[in-house]
Design a protein around this motif. Sequence first.
Motif, PDB file in Angstrom:
ATOM      1  N   ILE A 120       0.852  -1.188   0.000  1.00  0.00           N
ATOM      2  CA  ILE A 120       0.000   0.000   0.000  1.00  0.00           C
ATOM      3  C   ILE A 120       0.889   1.239   0.000  1.00  0.00           C
ATOM      4  O   ILE A 120       1.718   1.408   0.893  1.00  0.00           O
ATOM      5  CB  ILE A 120      -0.933   0.027   1.228  1.00  0.00           C
ATOM      6  N   ASN A 121       0.707   2.094  -0.993  1.00  0.00           N
ATOM      7  CA  ASN A 121       1.448   3.352  -1.105  1.00  0.00           C
ATOM      8  C   ASN A 121       0.464   4.485  -0.828  1.00  0.00           C
ATOM      9  O   ASN A 121      -0.345   4.846  -1.685  1.00  0.00           O
ATOM     10  CB  ASN A 121       2.053   3.473  -2.510  1.00  0.00           C
ATOM     11  N   ASP A 122       0.528   5.048   0.382  1.00  0.00           N
ATOM     12  CA  ASP A 122      -0.440   6.056   0.829  1.00  0.00           C
ATOM     13  C   ASP A 122       0.252   7.406   0.958  1.00  0.00           C
ATOM     14  O   ASP A 122       1.007   7.651   1.905  1.00  0.00           O
ATOM     15  CB  ASP A 122      -1.037   5.629   2.172  1.00  0.00           C
ATOM     16  N   ILE A 123      -0.008   8.315   0.006  1.00  0.00           N
ATOM     17  CA  ILE A 123       0.654   9.613   0.032  1.00  0.00           C
ATOM     18  C   ILE A 123       0.196  10.486   1.194  1.00  0.00           C
ATOM     19  O   ILE A 123       0.819  11.503   1.483  1.00  0.00           O
ATOM     20  CB  ILE A 123       0.474  10.379  -1.298  1.00  0.00           C
ATOM     21  N   SER A 124      -0.875  10.088   1.866  1.00  0.00           N
ATOM     22  CA  SER A 124      -1.339  10.851   3.030  1.00  0.00           C
ATOM     23  C   SER A 124      -0.837  10.270   4.342  1.00  0.00           C
ATOM     24  O   SER A 124      -1.154  10.785   5.413  1.00  0.00           O
ATOM     25  CB  SER A 124      -2.874  10.901   3.060  1.00  0.00           C
ATOM     26  N   ALA A 125      -0.063   9.178   4.273  1.00  0.00           N
ATOM     27  CA  ALA A 125       0.492   8.534   5.474  1.00  0.00           C
ATOM     28  C   ALA A 125      -0.599   8.206   6.500  1.00  0.00           C
ATOM     29  O   ALA A 125      -0.439   8.416   7.695  1.00  0.00           O
ATOM     30  CB  ALA A 125       1.579   9.407   6.105  1.00  0.00           C
ATOM     31  N   PHE A 126      -1.730   7.684   6.012  1.00  0.00           N
ATOM     32  CA  PHE A 126      -2.872   7.245   6.824  1.00  0.00           C
ATOM     33  C   PHE A 126      -3.700   8.397   7.391  1.00  0.00           C
ATOM     34  O   PHE A 126      -4.643   8.154   8.147  1.00  0.00           O
ATOM     35  CB  PHE A 126      -2.440   6.351   7.999  1.00  0.00           C
ATOM     36  N   GLU A 127      -3.411   9.631   7.035  1.00  0.00           N
ATOM     37  CA  GLU A 127      -4.161  10.745   7.620  1.00  0.00           C
ATOM     38  C   GLU A 127      -5.532  10.939   6.978  1.00  0.00           C
ATOM     39  O   GLU A 127      -6.471  11.366   7.649  1.00  0.00           O
ATOM     40  CB  GLU A 127      -3.343  12.033   7.525  1.00  0.00           C
ATOM     41  N   LYS A 128      -5.672  10.644   5.688  1.00  0.00           N
ATOM     42  CA  LYS A 128      -6.944  10.869   5.006  1.00  0.00           C
ATOM     43  C   LYS A 128      -7.962   9.780   5.316  1.00  0.00           C
ATOM     44  O   LYS A 128      -9.165  10.015   5.283  1.00  0.00           O
ATOM     45  CB  LYS A 128      -6.718  10.974   3.489  1.00  0.00           C
ATOM     46  N   ASP A 129      -7.469   8.587   5.604  1.00  0.00           N
ATOM     47  CA  ASP A 129      -8.361   7.467   5.896  1.00  0.00           C
ATOM     48  C   ASP A 129      -7.694   6.584   6.947  1.00  0.00           C
ATOM     49  O   ASP A 129      -6.912   5.692   6.606  1.00  0.00           O
ATOM     50  CB  ASP A 129      -8.643   6.672   4.620  1.00  0.00           C
ATOM     51  N   PRO A 130      -7.992   6.822   8.225  1.00  0.00           N
ATOM     52  CA  PRO A 130      -7.343   6.057   9.298  1.00  0.00           C
ATOM     53  C   PRO A 130      -7.561   4.547   9.191  1.00  0.00           C
ATOM     54  O   PRO A 130      -6.757   3.765   9.708  1.00  0.00           O
ATOM     55  CB  PRO A 130      -7.996   6.613  10.563  1.00  0.00           C
ATOM     56  N   ALA A 131      -8.621   4.121   8.495  1.00  0.00           N
ATOM     57  CA  ALA A 131      -8.879   2.685   8.345  1.00  0.00           C
ATOM     58  C   ALA A 131      -7.793   2.004   7.522  1.00  0.00           C
ATOM     59  O   ALA A 131      -7.653   0.778   7.555  1.00  0.00           O
ATOM     60  CB  ALA A 131     -10.240   2.456   7.697  1.00  0.00           C
ATOM     61  N   MET A 132      -7.000   2.796   6.796  1.00  0.00           N
ATOM     62  CA  MET A 132      -5.924   2.227   5.975  1.00  0.00           C
ATOM     63  C   MET A 132      -4.889   1.515   6.845  1.00  0.00           C
ATOM     64  O   MET A 132      -4.377   0.453   6.480  1.00  0.00           O
ATOM     65  CB  MET A 132      -5.245   3.325   5.167  1.00  0.00           C
ATOM     66  N   ALA A 133      -4.578   2.090   7.993  1.00  0.00           N
ATOM     67  CA  ALA A 133      -3.583   1.478   8.875  1.00  0.00           C
ATOM     68  C   ALA A 133      -4.077   0.133   9.395  1.00  0.00           C
ATOM     69  O   ALA A 133      -3.313  -0.842   9.457  1.00  0.00           O
ATOM     70  CB  ALA A 133      -3.266   2.416  10.042  1.00  0.00           C
ATOM     71  N   ASP A 134      -5.337   0.066   9.767  1.00  0.00           N
ATOM     72  CA  ASP A 134      -5.906  -1.195  10.242  1.00  0.00           C
ATOM     73  C   ASP A 134      -5.880  -2.245   9.139  1.00  0.00           C
ATOM     74  O   ASP A 134      -5.555  -3.416   9.391  1.00  0.00           O
ATOM     75  CB  ASP A 134      -7.346  -0.975  10.717  1.00  0.00           C
ATOM     76  N   LEU A 135      -6.200  -1.833   7.927  1.00  0.00           N
ATOM     77  CA  LEU A 135      -6.194  -2.758   6.804  1.00  0.00           C
ATOM     78  C   LEU A 135      -4.789  -3.308   6.564  1.00  0.00           C
ATOM     79  O   LEU A 135      -4.610  -4.518   6.401  1.00  0.00           O
ATOM     80  CB  LEU A 135      -6.690  -2.045   5.540  1.00  0.00           C
ATOM     81  N   ALA A 136      -3.799  -2.425   6.560  1.00  0.00           N
ATOM     82  CA  ALA A 136      -2.423  -2.862   6.328  1.00  0.00           C
ATOM     83  C   ALA A 136      -1.967  -3.841   7.395  1.00  0.00           C
ATOM     84  O   ALA A 136      -1.294  -4.836   7.102  1.00  0.00           O
ATOM     85  CB  ALA A 136      -1.495  -1.654   6.276  1.00  0.00           C
ATOM     86  N   ALA A 137      -2.336  -3.567   8.648  1.00  0.00           N
ATOM     87  CA  ALA A 137      -1.959  -4.458   9.743  1.00  0.00           C
ATOM     88  C   ALA A 137      -2.637  -5.817   9.600  1.00  0.00           C
ATOM     89  O   ALA A 137      -2.001  -6.867   9.765  1.00  0.00           O
ATOM     90  CB  ALA A 137      -2.312  -3.815  11.079  1.00  0.00           C
ATOM     91  N   GLN A 138      -3.934  -5.795   9.288  1.00  0.00           N
ATOM     92  CA  GLN A 138      -4.683  -7.043   9.143  1.00  0.00           C
ATOM     93  C   GLN A 138      -4.142  -7.903   8.010  1.00  0.00           C
ATOM     94  O   GLN A 138      -4.076  -9.127   8.123  1.00  0.00           O
ATOM     95  CB  GLN A 138      -6.165  -6.732   8.889  1.00  0.00           C
ATOM     96  N   ARG A 139      -3.733  -7.252   6.921  1.00  0.00           N
ATOM     97  CA  ARG A 139      -3.286  -7.996   5.746  1.00  0.00           C
ATOM     98  C   ARG A 139      -1.771  -8.177   5.702  1.00  0.00           C
ATOM     99  O   ARG A 139      -1.243  -8.748   4.750  1.00  0.00           O
ATOM    100  CB  ARG A 139      -3.759  -7.276   4.478  1.00  0.00           C
ATOM    101  N   ASP A 140      -1.075  -7.676   6.719  1.00  0.00           N
ATOM    102  CA  ASP A 140       0.382  -7.813   6.810  1.00  0.00           C
ATOM    103  C   ASP A 140       1.068  -7.256   5.562  1.00  0.00           C
ATOM    104  O   ASP A 140       2.023  -7.842   5.035  1.00  0.00           O
ATOM    105  CB  ASP A 140       0.755  -9.286   7.014  1.00  0.00           C
ATOM    106  N   ALA A 141       0.573  -6.100   5.101  1.00  0.00           N
ATOM    107  CA  ALA A 141       1.077  -5.502   3.879  1.00  0.00           C
ATOM    108  C   ALA A 141       2.113  -4.429   4.176  1.00  0.00           C
ATOM    109  O   ALA A 141       1.894  -3.580   5.047  1.00  0.00           O
ATOM    110  CB  ALA A 141      -0.079  -4.885   3.088  1.00  0.00           C
ATOM    111  N   PRO A 142       3.235  -4.405   3.474  1.00  0.00           N
ATOM    112  CA  PRO A 142       4.153  -3.278   3.590  1.00  0.00           C
ATOM    113  C   PRO A 142       3.470  -1.985   3.166  1.00  0.00           C
ATOM    114  O   PRO A 142       2.559  -1.996   2.321  1.00  0.00           O
ATOM    115  CB  PRO A 142       5.282  -3.644   2.624  1.00  0.00           C
ATOM    116  N   VAL A 143       3.922  -0.869   3.733  1.00  0.00           N
ATOM    117  CA  VAL A 143       3.300   0.420   3.439  1.00  0.00           C
ATOM    118  C   VAL A 143       4.371   1.460   3.115  1.00  0.00           C
ATOM    119  O   VAL A 143       5.470   1.429   3.663  1.00  0.00           O
ATOM    120  CB  VAL A 143       2.437   0.918   4.618  1.00  0.00           C
TER     121      VAL A 143
END
Length: 290
Positions: A120-143
């Motif tokens: 996941i490449n998030d140019i907002s560093a999880f600020e625009k959609d906090p659910a992105m961090a939870d998703l990355a953690a759940q899916r064990d995806a590099p960010v």
Amino acid sequence: MQPGTCTLNFNRFSLELGTQTCIMGILNATPDSFSDGGKFNTFETAVEQGIKLVEDGAHILDIGGESARPFAEPVSEQEEIDRVIPVIETLSKQIDIPISIDTIKSGVAREALNAGAVIINDISAFEKDPAMADLAAQRDAPVVLMHMKGTPKTMQMNPDYDNLIFEITSYLASRAAYAMEKGIKKNHIILDPGIGFGKTVEHNLVLINHLEKIIDLGYPVLMGPSRKSFIQNILTQKEQTRIGSDHIKTEYGTLAAVAASILKGAHIVRVHDVEKVKSFTHIIDSIRNA
């Protein structure tokens, strides 16, 4: 392990970062990106370009469906999904390198991961959609977490800093800490100082020249100077003729910025022209590692 080297293990992939520059190829499935908008915004042209970038030597393929150019208007989640998901589904079955989804929306990222993306490449560093961090953690995806002052629509409206390097370094450190608090592994975090995102020409130059301050945070660092306006502006001023994003001299300028970034410690470079950069990095890496 040599200083500045690390291994990124995830899914079925393993990337050695440090001794060899990792090249992230840009695939904009958009009609309005600053450099190649409209060139690859059909399913067929996007898939064809994705395969070409892999054949040219990309180590990661970064696919995006929403332009982050200055003053860009946001698009809906569904439109972004419609642009990128068929492309990811097809390419993930045809290529053997990791696919990154370039998005600030967790809904888009979720569908992309289901379709075969793994980063996941998030140019907002999880600020625009906090659910992105939870998703990355759940899916064990590099960010990839990037610094941006404002939004794409506002970021180039007279960006100003009291202490450029300190502010960007502190921001990235805090977002990395937040990511770990949400359950993302430290060795799955990549930092991007955001060349061209809320920075003047001078800001970009200082940022590249003092990149070691961000390297010192202890995470892999991604740099994306490819065809950015600061390169065009410098060349236009120096040569006293308009140099646009698709001018060959802008590609030469990109190579210079890539070289400086690598010699300052960047692990990953995000570029449009993978073929040129691949040959170029063979030489720069050889010099750096001598």
